[in-house]
Write a protein that holds these residues in place. Sequence first.
Motif, short mmCIF file in Angstrom:
data_model
loop_
_atom_site.label_atom_id
_atom_site.label_comp_id
_atom_site.label_asym_id
_atom_site.label_seq_id
_atom_site.Cartn_x
_atom_site.Cartn_y
_atom_site.Cartn_z
N TRP A 1 0.79 -1.22 0.00
CA TRP A 1 0.00 0.00 0.00
C TRP A 1 0.83 1.28 0.00
O TRP A 1 0.31 2.35 -0.26
CB TRP A 1 -0.93 0.03 1.22
N ASN A 2 2.13 1.20 0.27
CA ASN A 2 2.86 2.45 0.52
C ASN A 2 3.31 3.17 -0.75
O ASN A 2 3.35 4.39 -0.80
CB ASN A 2 4.06 2.19 1.44
N PHE A 3 3.65 2.43 -1.80
CA PHE A 3 4.05 3.02 -3.08
C PHE A 3 3.40 2.24 -4.23
O PHE A 3 4.10 1.62 -5.03
CB PHE A 3 5.58 3.01 -3.24
N PRO A 4 2.08 2.24 -4.32
CA PRO A 4 1.42 1.36 -5.28
C PRO A 4 1.81 1.62 -6.73
O PRO A 4 2.03 0.67 -7.49
CB PRO A 4 -0.07 1.62 -5.05
N PHE A 5 1.92 2.87 -7.14
CA PHE A 5 2.22 3.16 -8.55
C PHE A 5 3.69 2.90 -8.86
O PHE A 5 4.03 2.35 -9.91
CB PHE A 5 1.84 4.60 -8.89
N ILE A 6 4.57 3.28 -7.95
CA ILE A 6 6.01 3.05 -8.18
C ILE A 6 6.33 1.56 -8.22
O ILE A 6 7.01 1.08 -9.14
CB ILE A 6 6.86 3.73 -7.09
N ILE A 7 5.86 0.82 -7.24
CA ILE A 7 6.26 -0.58 -7.16
C ILE A 7 5.68 -1.38 -8.32
O ILE A 7 6.34 -2.28 -8.86
CB ILE A 7 5.88 -1.17 -5.78
N ALA A 8 4.47 -1.05 -8.75
CA ALA A 8 3.94 -1.68 -9.96
C ALA A 8 4.76 -1.30 -11.19
O ALA A 8 5.04 -2.13 -12.05
CB ALA A 8 2.48 -1.30 -10.16
N SER A 9 5.21 -0.05 -11.24
CA SER A 9 6.00 0.41 -12.39
C SER A 9 7.42 -0.12 -12.37
O SER A 9 8.11 -0.08 -13.39
CB SER A 9 6.04 1.95 -12.42
N GLU A 10 7.88 -0.61 -11.23
CA GLU A 10 9.18 -1.27 -11.16
C GLU A 10 9.12 -2.72 -11.63
O GLU A 10 10.16 -3.36 -11.80
CB GLU A 10 9.72 -1.21 -9.73
N ARG A 11 7.91 -3.25 -11.82
CA ARG A 11 7.75 -4.66 -12.17
C ARG A 11 6.98 -4.90 -13.46
O ARG A 11 7.43 -5.67 -14.30
CB ARG A 11 7.07 -5.38 -10.99
N VAL A 12 5.86 -4.25 -13.62
CA VAL A 12 5.03 -4.52 -14.81
C VAL A 12 5.77 -4.25 -16.11
O VAL A 12 5.78 -5.11 -17.01
CB VAL A 12 3.70 -3.73 -14.74
N PRO A 13 6.44 -3.10 -16.30
CA PRO A 13 7.12 -2.87 -17.58
C PRO A 13 8.22 -3.89 -17.86
O PRO A 13 8.44 -4.26 -19.02
CB PRO A 13 7.70 -1.46 -17.43
N TRP A 14 8.92 -4.33 -16.82
CA TRP A 14 9.99 -5.31 -17.03
C TRP A 14 9.41 -6.69 -17.38
O TRP A 14 9.96 -7.38 -18.22
CB TRP A 14 10.86 -5.39 -15.78
#
Length: 504
Positions: free
Chosen positions: A168-181
């Motif tokens: 819950w703390n960085f939902p957009f960043i942590i998804a963006s660190e994984r989904v594009p890769w």
Amino acid sequence: MTIATFIPPNIKDPRLVGRSYDMVINGKHEIAGSGKVIERIAPGHGIAVGEWPDASADDVRLAISAARVAFDKGPWPRMSGAERSRIMYRVSQLIVANVEELALIESLEVGKPISQARGEIDFCADLWAYAAGQARALEGNSHNNIGEDRLGLVLREPVGVVGIITPWNFPFIIASERVPWSIGAGCTVVLKPSELTSGTSIRMAELALVAGVPPGVFNVVTGYGDPAGQTLAEDPAVDMIAFTGSSRVGIHLGAIAARSVKRVGLELGGKGPQIVFADADLEAAADGIAYGVYHNAGQCCISGSRLLVEESVRDELLARVLDISRRVPFGDPLNEKTRIGAMISKGHAEKVDGYVKAGKAAGAELLIGGNPAGSGDGHYYEPTVFQNVRPDMSIAKDEIFGPVLSTLTFRSADEAVALANGSEYGLSASVWSTNLENALQTIRRVRAGRCWVNSVIDGTPELPIGGYKKSGLGRELGRYGFDEYSQFKGIHVTLGRPGRWFTS
């Protein structure tokens, strides 16, 4: 002990508007089969700001099936890297075009300052742009020196269907660190964000569809860890789980995945040390220390919550840190001056307060803070600093996940390294020194995956992130991040007619 810079939340702010979201499954908006929803109350204001489906195991299986079909039969894994790259870059452009909307959602749902949220969304656009550029440069290898009649090929292939579970703390960043890769490597994804902060993850999937990501490639399901996250870990149609969160839950998910020998990537807890030598620029170090522990109200796995300072400069450094702690504006997430926002929930604020009370009871000296703040509209906690902390105290060992700094001292680099490594975690670490050789030799000995010299909580898409010890497995970002979502196939090619094994 009172902090005088609290900014009360403005509960009449016109931006406090509730939004309703659906899940994104196979390119379509879907509600939960049960019709149940989860309501999100803004932690900074106490007002409903979001509503999304409460997915059952069956709902999650629909998303897994869509991702499975998209991987096994769809165009995405078979596209050229250039085609995937163009689509992913369009996602980054759409993120830029929607920064204000996304930042507002993130600020309201998480309770973080709006200025911080805006910067995070901009950074996420850069993450997508970098991954897009690398997606067309992914390569295998060849071996032309294994014999004149033999050729060796190493093919890079996508791992398959990836379940991504984010906190819950960085939902957009942590998804963006994984989904594009993961999708850049050719995988398909089912993303399960935290039930507390799902809005921006849904919007990310919607923007991806607009950019041209085919249906089924990027799915988002919303709901609780059990059953939604549990189903992702258990379902044999999921080839890999990437989880970011607590070590306790990560160990549990790893055990589930092991039953089917499912690949696992884990970014777990941390108790980041900030090592400050006597020759450091103390003004810069104090500012970095305050940022490192108060960023996101301390609700950050790479928070610099352990200050390890050379004994001779402890008092001078703490005086600077305390001055910042008294003056830093905290409170209303929607106020542009705010630097420290809300705690994620009342229960979490009480947990942080419990650690503070335990620290005082164990004999640590509270220098500032140590109290909840506000009058009931939201959950806030004062910037808090301890000194005279022993390594065996809970405030020195445990991940508090709040704006609480624990100060220990050392007299030599060897002692500093021993203190830094005397933790079950190894996610992040900082060293502050104007002697570059001392700084680098020290950081090389610290067992942590994400490190800084004369800064803290800095980042760039090019460098890998991940943990040592109980802080996790695997690496994200950079070129290493694509390896996490790739399989490597070795092929021996025989040229000409091979020698016979059996002749009659």
